[in-house]
Design a protein around this motif. Structure first.
Motif, PDB file in Angstrom:
ATOM      1  N   SER A 107     -14.382 155.850  52.265  1.00  0.00           N
ATOM      2  CA  SER A 107     -15.751 156.342  52.949  1.00  0.00           C
ATOM      3  C   SER A 107     -15.563 156.760  54.406  1.00  0.00           C
ATOM      4  N   ASN A 112     -12.631 156.092  59.965  1.00  0.00           N
ATOM      5  CA  ASN A 112     -12.946 155.821  61.300  1.00  0.00           C
ATOM      6  C   ASN A 112     -12.180 154.356  61.527  1.00  0.00           C
ATOM      7  N   GLU A 195     -17.251 163.911  67.523  1.00  0.00           N
ATOM      8  CA  GLU A 195     -17.742 164.821  66.480  1.00  0.00           C
ATOM      9  C   GLU A 195     -17.875 166.173  67.094  1.00  0.00           C
ATOM     10  N   ASP A 228     -13.825 163.236  64.367  1.00  0.00           N
ATOM     11  CA  ASP A 228     -14.582 162.657  63.254  1.00  0.00           C
ATOM     12  C   ASP A 228     -15.354 163.725  62.751  1.00  0.00           C
TER      13      ASP A 228
HETATM   14  C1  PLP Z   1     -21.908 159.392  57.674  1.00  0.00           C
HETATM   15  C2  PLP Z   1     -20.848 159.464  58.664  1.00  0.00           C
HETATM   16  C3  PLP Z   1     -19.961 158.401  58.959  1.00  0.00           C
HETATM   17  C4  PLP Z   1     -20.110 157.129  58.015  1.00  0.00           C
HETATM   18  O1  PLP Z   1     -19.568 157.644  56.693  1.00  0.00           O
HETATM   19  P1  PLP Z   1     -20.141 156.597  55.530  1.00  0.00           P
HETATM   20  O2  PLP Z   1     -19.199 157.329  54.448  1.00  0.00           O
HETATM   21  O3  PLP Z   1     -21.420 156.364  55.224  1.00  0.00           O
HETATM   22  O4  PLP Z   1     -19.202 155.364  56.105  1.00  0.00           O
HETATM   23  C5  PLP Z   1     -19.319 158.501  60.116  1.00  0.00           C
HETATM   24  N1  PLP Z   1     -19.114 159.488  60.927  1.00  0.00           N
HETATM   25  C6  PLP Z   1     -20.043 160.675  60.662  1.00  0.00           C
HETATM   26  C7  PLP Z   1     -19.905 161.785  61.826  1.00  0.00           C
HETATM   27  C8  PLP Z   1     -20.923 160.546  59.682  1.00  0.00           C
HETATM   28  O5  PLP Z   1     -21.748 161.787  59.685  1.00  0.00           O
END
Ligand code: PLP
Length: 394
Positions: A107, A112, A195, A228
Motif C-alpha cells: 500500500s 512511505n 508530493e 511521494d
Molecule cells: C493514497 C495516498 C497515500 C496512502 O496510500 P494507501 O494505499 O491508502 O495507504 C499516501 N500518499 C499519497 C500522496 C496518497 O495519495
C-alpha cells in the motif's frame, strides 16, 4: 428509486462494516474500461478510477491476462524465495526511473513507512545517533493513515484523537522557501518529503520556484529528498513520475495506487545514496512483491510509454480547455489526468448531480477531483466533461 438488493447491501454494510467511509449510494458490480455498471445495469462513466488506481479502467484485457496467467501458476511465494515477476518488475522500475533498488510492499502508507525508516537509518548510519532523524514534510500534504504516516501528513485535521503520534516530523509552509530554510537550519533534519502534486490537499502542483527551493535546501543541508508519487505517479501527470515535470532528482520515491492498476502493491525506490541502507532483517513484508501483483504491475508499467503519456497530457489539456472559464468554475489546477476544479456550487451537489447523470467524480477538500483511467477514450471523456460542465453551472 433504489431496488431491494441495494437497500439490503446498504443495510448489511452499515451493520457489519466499521463506519469509516461515507459511501455514495451505488453498488458497483462490474466494469469495462472507463464504464462501470451498478446492480441494475445502470452505466456510469468512471472519472475517479478507484482513486487513481485503475490505470486502464475495469477488466482491461491485457491486465486480466497478466493477472490470470500468473494466478494459475503461483499466487504467493513469500519473500523467502525468488519469483520472476517480482525481480523483473524491480528491474523495469529502476530502468524507467534511473533509481537503483526497490522494496515492495502492499500500500501507499507502507511504501512511505519504508521511505521514512530508510531516511532515519541513513541518518543514523551517517551520524551514529538519532539526533538527525527529523523529516520535513509540507503543510497540506497527505502521506497515509498509519500512525507514522499520519504524523508525516501536514494537515492538522489528521492530528487529533489518535495520539501519541510518531515524533520527528516538522511541517514547512508549502510555497514558502523561508519556512523550509528555517526548519532545515535547526540541524536535526535528514530529509524533505513532498508530493509534486498534492492530491488529497486539493490537486495542487508545487510551483517550479518552490521545487527549486526544496532542491537548494536539500543540497545546502545534505538532506535526502523523498517524493511521494503514490497518487501523482504511474503516468497520471503526463510523465511517468510527477516529479519528472520538474528539475529535481529524489533520493527516495514511493508509489502505489495505479502501479498494479487494481491489485495492492506499494514500492519504495532508492537512489544511489540510499541503495544499500537496508541490510538483511532490517525491513520486510509478507505479501510485498507478490507475483500476481508484480505481474499486473509489469504489464501496466510496460504500457506507460511516451505515446500513452502524450495522450494523458492531451486529454488533460482537452478537459482544461473545455471547462476553463465555464460557468460556475472558478479555477482548475493539476497536470495531465489529475485535475482539481474549484466550483462555485458546493462540491457535494456537483458530485451528486454528476452521479445522477451517469458520471462518477471525486472530491479533494472542497474541490472536484478528476482522476479518470489513463486510456479513457475521447467520446466518453467528451460526454463526461459535458455532464460536469452542466453540473457546475449556476
Ligand atoms: C493514497 C495516498 C497515500 C496512502 O496510500 P494507501 O494505499 O491508502 O495507504 C499516501 N500518499 C499519497 C500522496 C496518497 O495519495
Amino acid at each position: 428509486m433504489k431496488g431491494v438488493l441495494f437497500m439490503d447491501i446498504k443495510q448489511t454494510d452499515s451493520e457489519y462494516i466499521s463506519h469509516t467511509y461515507s459511501r455514495f449510494p451505488i453498488t458497483l458490480v462490474r466494469g469495462n474500461g472507463c464504464i462501470l455498471y451498478d446492480e441494475t445495469g445502470t452505466e456510469y462513466i468512471d472519472m475517479g478510477a478507484g482513486i487513481a488506481v485503475n490505470t486502464f479502467g475495469a477488466a482491461d484485457k491485457e491486465w486480466c491476462f497478466a493477472v490470470e496467467s500468473q494466478i494459475h501458476k503461483l499466487a504467493h511465494a513469500s519473500n523467502l524465495y525468488y519469483t520472476e515477476p517480482c525481480v523483473k518488475l524491480a528491474e523495469m522500475l529502476c530502468q524507467k526511473t534511473g533509481l537503483k533498488k526497490v522494496f515492495f510492499s502492499n500500500s501507499g502508507a507502507e511504501a512511505n513507512e519504508c521511505a521514512i525508516k530508510a531516511a532515519r537509518r541513513y541518518a543514523f548510519n551517517k551520524y551514529g545517533d538519532e539526533k538527525h532523524s527529523v523529516i520535513i514534510t509540507l503543510k497540506n500534504s497527505f502521506h497515509g493513515r498509519t500512525v507514522t504516516t499520519l504524523s508525516a501528513t501536514g494537515q492538522d485535521c489528521f492530528h487529533h484523537e489518535f495520539g501519541p503520534f510518531t515524533p520527528g516530523f516538522v511541517y514547512a509552509d508549502t510555497e514558502n522557501p523561508d519556512s523550509l530554510e528555517t526548519l532545515a537550519a535547526a540541524g536535526n533534519v535528514c530529509a524533505i518529503m513532498f508530493e509534486a502534486i498534492q492530491g488529497e490537499g486539493g490537486v495542487i502542483p508545487l510551483s517550479e520556484d518552490f521545487v527549486r527551493a526544496i532542491k537548494r535546501t536539500a543540497e545546502k543541508y545534505s538532506l535526502l529528498l523523498i517524493a511521494d508519487e503514490i497518487q501523482c505517479g504511474n503516468g497520471r501527470s503526463g510523465k511517468l513520475c510527477a516529479y519528472m515535470n520538474f528539475d529535481i532528482k529524489p533520493d527516495i520515491v514511493t508509489s502505489a495506487k495505479g502501479l498494479a492498476a487494481g491489485l495492492p502493491l506499494g514500492v519504495t525506490l532508492f537512489g544511489e545514496k540510499v541503495e544499500n541502507v537496508y541490510t538483511p532483517g532490517t525491513h520486510g513484508s509478507t505479501f510485498g512483491g507478490n507475483p500476481v501483483c508484480a505481474s499486473a504491475a509489469l504489464s501496466v508499467l510496460s504500457r506507460i510509454d511516451d505515446k500513452l503519456l502524450n495522450e494523458v497530457t492531451e486529454k488533460g489539456n482537452y478537459i482544461v480547455k473545455e471547462l476553463n472559464n465555464s460557468c460556475g468554475i472558478a479555477e482548475i489546477t493539476g497536470l495531465g489526468l489529475m485535475l482539481g476544479i474549484k466550483t462555485e456550487k458546493n462540491v457535494k451537489d456537483v458530485i451528486n448531480n454528476c452521479m445522477e447523470q451517469g458520471v462518477l467524480v471525486l472530491s479533494a477538500k472542497s474541490k472536484l477531483r478528476l482522476l479518470p483511467p489513463l486510456n479513457i477514450p475521447y467520446d466518453k471523456l467528451e460526454k463526461a466533461v459535458s455532464v460536469i460542465k452542466k453540473a457546475c453551472s449556476i
